[in-house]
Design a protein around this motif. Structure first.
Motif, PDB file in Angstrom:
ATOM      1  N   THR A 174       0.834  -1.204   0.000  1.00 26.90           N
ATOM      2  CA  THR A 174       0.000   0.000   0.000  1.00 26.90           C
ATOM      3  C   THR A 174       0.864   1.247   0.000  1.00 26.90           C
ATOM      4  OG1 THR A 174      -1.584  -1.230   1.353  1.00 26.90           O
ATOM      5  CG2 THR A 174      -1.931   1.138   1.161  1.00 26.90           C
ATOM      6  N   GLU A 175       1.933   1.235   0.796  1.00 29.61           N
ATOM      7  CA  GLU A 175       2.858   2.373   0.857  1.00 29.61           C
ATOM      8  C   GLU A 175       3.584   2.543  -0.475  1.00 29.61           C
ATOM      9  OE1 GLU A 175       4.608   5.643   1.925  1.00 29.61           O
ATOM     10  OE2 GLU A 175       3.227   4.638   3.313  1.00 29.61           O
ATOM     11  N   LEU A 176       3.939   1.433  -1.111  1.00 22.23           N
ATOM     12  CA  LEU A 176       4.598   1.479  -2.420  1.00 22.23           C
ATOM     13  C   LEU A 176       3.691   2.159  -3.442  1.00 22.23           C
ATOM     14  CD1 LEU A 176       6.865   0.614  -4.408  1.00 22.23           C
ATOM     15  CD2 LEU A 176       5.681  -1.576  -4.639  1.00 22.23           C
ATOM     16  N   TYR A 177       2.435   1.745  -3.503  1.00 26.76           N
ATOM     17  CA  TYR A 177       1.491   2.326  -4.472  1.00 26.76           C
ATOM     18  C   TYR A 177       1.218   3.804  -4.160  1.00 26.76           C
ATOM     19  CZ  TYR A 177       0.499  -2.486  -5.977  1.00 26.76           C
ATOM     20  OH  TYR A 177       0.602  -3.768  -6.458  1.00 26.76           O
ATOM     21  N   SER A 178       1.142   4.126  -2.881  1.00 23.45           N
ATOM     22  CA  SER A 178       0.896   5.511  -2.466  1.00 23.45           C
ATOM     23  C   SER A 178       2.053   6.419  -2.895  1.00 23.45           C
ATOM     24  CB  SER A 178       0.717   5.559  -0.949  1.00 23.45           C
ATOM     25  OG  SER A 178       0.800   6.873  -0.470  1.00 23.45           O
ATOM     26  N   LEU A 219      10.733   2.402  -8.726  1.00 14.64           N
ATOM     27  CA  LEU A 219       9.742   1.680  -7.925  1.00 14.64           C
ATOM     28  C   LEU A 219       8.941   0.693  -8.775  1.00 14.64           C
ATOM     29  CD1 LEU A 219       8.433   4.500  -5.535  1.00 14.64           C
ATOM     30  CD2 LEU A 219      10.120   2.719  -5.065  1.00 14.64           C
ATOM     31  N   LEU A 220       8.763   1.023 -10.047  1.00 14.76           N
ATOM     32  CA  LEU A 220       8.034   0.118 -10.942  1.00 14.76           C
ATOM     33  C   LEU A 220       8.749  -1.231 -11.062  1.00 14.76           C
ATOM     34  CD1 LEU A 220       5.572  -0.057 -12.906  1.00 14.76           C
ATOM     35  CD2 LEU A 220       7.145   0.624 -14.733  1.00 14.76           C
ATOM     36  N   THR A 221      10.069  -1.224 -10.934  1.00 13.43           N
ATOM     37  CA  THR A 221      10.855  -2.459 -11.089  1.00 13.43           C
ATOM     38  C   THR A 221      10.611  -3.461  -9.959  1.00 13.43           C
ATOM     39  OG1 THR A 221      12.812  -1.583  -9.933  1.00 13.43           O
ATOM     40  CG2 THR A 221      12.691  -1.198 -12.306  1.00 13.43           C
ATOM     41  N   ILE A 222      10.013  -3.016  -8.841  1.00 10.81           N
ATOM     42  CA  ILE A 222       9.740  -3.944  -7.728  1.00 10.81           C
ATOM     43  C   ILE A 222       8.244  -4.169  -7.532  1.00 10.81           C
ATOM     44  CG2 ILE A 222      11.898  -3.499  -6.494  1.00 10.81           C
ATOM     45  CD1 ILE A 222      10.313  -1.615  -4.609  1.00 10.81           C
ATOM     46  N   CYS A 223       7.432  -3.705  -8.495  1.00 12.24           N
ATOM     47  CA  CYS A 223       5.979  -3.895  -8.401  1.00 12.24           C
ATOM     48  C   CYS A 223       5.582  -5.313  -8.827  1.00 12.24           C
ATOM     49  CB  CYS A 223       5.261  -2.904  -9.317  1.00 12.24           C
ATOM     50  SG  CYS A 223       5.041  -1.281  -8.586  1.00 12.24           S
ATOM     51  N   PRO A 224       4.459  -5.818  -8.303  1.00 15.53           N
ATOM     52  CA  PRO A 224       3.919  -7.096  -8.792  1.00 15.53           C
ATOM     53  C   PRO A 224       3.532  -6.960 -10.267  1.00 15.53           C
ATOM     54  CG  PRO A 224       2.840  -6.406  -6.746  1.00 15.53           C
ATOM     55  CD  PRO A 224       3.660  -5.259  -7.203  1.00 15.53           C
TER      56      PRO A 224
END
Length: 419
Positions: A174-178, A219-224
């Motif tokens: 959630t923090e990553l997406y925020s 950050l996109l590189t560590i997203c599902p």
């Protein structure tokens, strides 16, 4: 600890010079391994820590110039040495100092504090302690990034810091997406640039848009994968508009982001198809062969080099593998995801990147290098060539190079012999 003995607060006039001089010897890790008499490492470490305690105290000084110089000195030490235990004991004090400097400082001080926050997280690595640091600093960084009244330089530094710290510490999706949404709200404004009638404002904000875009890409590189697909659908058709930007760095950032998005898209779907491929490759080819006379030669060379690689990635799914040497080890950068990650950490660590690749557990995990290679002093000594041998080698290489060039430049030389 309290105020160290014999550490005098610096005056406004000599703060920047005197404070920086204390850490000048720690800016280059290689300086510790030069030929010469053996040094008492324990005493050297104690001396370094004693000075660093003084710098931490000086981050609370009344003088803005003194605070900034202390922050810069801490950055210099953190980028060139592994100080995990020292930092662990003082992480809350450092976090409070950084928070105070970002909230109350002016532009330069905010930039220095944001840079120190990145290095603090690099030192700590991923873990509960780092998460606590990010919980404290994350909201402050987001507030500055979104604050239109703050200086562009401070917002730029905070956007970079926000992306790097989130990359290092967060396990909370959630923090990553925020965080990604916060950065998206910044760089997507660059999509509207052509419609913006105030050209000066757009140009002024470009550096902020670039930093936000690069931090978001990291950050996109560590997203599902399911989130990656959503982001690709959302941005892949809009990003090519940034290739027409007047700013070289924005064109390059957009090009490299496109290459990375194509790489991720093809990983998620081997039959991935992009509708406007012909138009995009035409744009990329024009940038890869740009001969615009109004642009500086250095800029044209840099742009052509980058966009040749981007074009190959988009058209041929190819990546020019690079090799990075550090100590006795080698690392191959063989994809855009790895390149983006390496470039980001190289930017904040500078000349200390090689040292951290050798010794920093977190970075070694990121690049899948395994545990640090432990070499004893005897092995290191046999691997290292002396200054005299290095001088002889360089001298011979210089002579051979000069001779070869002279032969090529001689108009009287028989041209046929080179074929």
């Amino acid at each position: 600890g309290g105020q160290p003995r014999n550490v005098q607060p610096f005056s406004d006039e000599d703060a920047s010079i005197e404070t920086m001089s204390h850490c000048s010897g720690f800016s280059d890790p290689a300086s510790f391994t030069e030929d010469g008499p053996e040094v008492d490492e324990e005493a050297t470490q104690e001396d370094l820590e004693y000075k660093l305690k003084g710098f931490i105290d000086l981050t609370l000084d009344k003088s803005a110039k003194t605070r900034q110089a202390a922050l810069e000195s801490l950055k210099s030490a953190f980028s060139s040495k592994i100080l995990y235990e020292f930092v662990m004991e003082r992480r809350m004090t450092l976090t409070d100092s950084i928070e105070r400097c970002i909230k109350k400082g002016k532009s330069d001080e905010q930039c220095a504090a944001a840079g120190l926050a990145c290095l603090l997280c690099v030192q700590m690595g991923s873990g509960i302690e780092s998460e606590e640091i990010f919980k404290t600093l994350g909201p402050v960084l987001k507030k500055i990034v979104c604050d239109g009244t703050a200086s562009i330089q401070a917002r730029q530094a905070c956007a970079t810091c926000l992306g790097i710290c989130c990359f290092i510490v967060t396990d909370d999706i959630t923090e990553l997406y925020s965080t990604m949404e916060c950065l998206e709200n910044i760089f997507t404004k660059a999509y509207q640039r052509d419609r913006d009638t105030n050209g000066v404002s757009s140009t002024h904000n470009t550096v902020l848009h670039i930093s936000a875009l690069l931090a978001w890409t990291l950050l996109l590189t560590i997203c599902p994968m399911n989130e990656v697909k959503k982001k690709i659908e959302m941005h892949l058709h809009k990003l090519p508009s940034l290739l027409s930007c007047d700013d070289l760095n924005m064109r390059i950032a957009a090009g490299e982001t496109l290459a990375l998005l194509f790489e991720l898209a093809r990983e998620t779907d081997t039959d991935f198809f992009y509708e406007d491929m012909e138009l995009l490759t035409e744009k990329l080819r024009a940038l890869a062969t740009d001969g615009n006379k109004h642009r500086a030669k250095v800029d044209k060379r840099k742009q052509r080099s980058v966009f040749r690689d981007v074009l190959r990635a988009v058209e041929e799914r190819d990546f020019p593998t690079e090799m990075v040497k550090f100590g006795p080890e080698r690392m191959y950068i063989d994809c855009w995801v790895k390149k983006q990650t390496y470039d980001t950490f190289k930017e904040i660590l500078g000349s200390g990147m090689q040292y951290h690749l050798q010794s920093n557990d977190f970075l070694r995990n990121v690049f899948e290098l395994g545990p640090p290679v432990m070499l004893d002093a005897a092995t290191l000594k046999t691997m290292k060539i002396s200054r005299f041998e290095r001088h002889l080698y360089n001298s011979a290489a210089f002579k051979a190079r000069t001779k070869a060039r002279s032969k090529c430049r001689d108009k009287r030389a028989d041209v046929g012999e080179f074929f």
